[in-house]
Design a protein around this motif. Structure first.
Motif, PDB file in Angstrom:
ATOM      1  N   GLU A  74      24.247  52.416  47.233  1.00 45.63           N
ATOM      2  CA  GLU A  74      24.211  52.709  45.805  1.00 45.63           C
ATOM      3  C   GLU A  74      25.618  52.901  45.260  1.00 45.63           C
ATOM      4  OE1 GLU A  74      22.265  54.563  47.988  1.00 45.63           O
ATOM      5  OE2 GLU A  74      20.444  53.434  47.594  1.00 45.63           O
ATOM      6  N   PHE A  78      27.355  50.696  42.363  1.00 42.10           N
ATOM      7  CA  PHE A  78      27.932  51.344  41.186  1.00 42.10           C
ATOM      8  C   PHE A  78      29.339  50.829  40.930  1.00 42.10           C
ATOM      9  CE2 PHE A  78      30.695  54.649  39.454  1.00 42.10           C
ATOM     10  CZ  PHE A  78      30.102  54.836  38.219  1.00 42.10           C
ATOM     11  N   THR A  89      29.007  50.283  32.248  1.00 44.06           N
ATOM     12  CA  THR A  89      28.876  51.370  33.216  1.00 44.06           C
ATOM     13  C   THR A  89      29.145  52.708  32.557  1.00 44.06           C
ATOM     14  OG1 THR A  89      29.577  49.862  34.954  1.00 44.06           O
ATOM     15  CG2 THR A  89      29.667  52.205  35.448  1.00 44.06           C
TER      16      THR A  89
END
Length: 126
Positions: A74, A78, A89
């Motif tokens: 993850e 990201f 983002t």
């Protein structure tokens, strides 16, 4: 000094040759096979000398990816999103914080309001 997660690195762990295509795949979040296929097609479609020159220059100038750059999958996804679209983002993170703040405000309202049923339930637990 900590390694930058927004910097381009050669990915020697997933390399077939020097790690340039694997590094591009890691940097962009695209599957490495598609980066390799694209490089071969671009080379065969007329970019022959320039593609190899660019490949060697990148392999010479870029540093290898440090071990443990990402803690989880993850975390890797990201940072790939940050590199591909920093504004999106930032907007997503801001939205998550707004949602958390709204939920905390709802909890504070429920806790501080005069709710006799809730107060009776809390008293019964004591």
């Amino acid at each position: 000094m900590s390694a930058s997660r927004t910097k381009f690195y050669l990915d020697k762990q997933n390399a077939k040759w020097l790690g340039v295509c694997a590094g591009i795949a890691d940097y962009t979040g695209v599957e490495v096979i598609w980066v390799r296929v694209g490089a071969v097609i671009f080379t065969l479609a007329g970019g022959f000398p320039w593609t190899l020159i660019a490949y060697w220059l990148v392999a010479w100038m870029a540093s290898p990816k440090p071990n443990g750059l990402y803690e989880t999958v993850e975390d890797q996804k990201f940072w790939q999103g940050v590199r591909s679209n920093p504004a999106r983002t930032t907007r997503d993170v801001r939205s998550k914080f707004r949602d958390i703040d709204r939920r905390l405000a709802d909890i504070e309202t429920a806790y501080t309001s005069r709710n006799t049923r809730l107060a009776d339930e809390i008293d019964s637990l004591r």
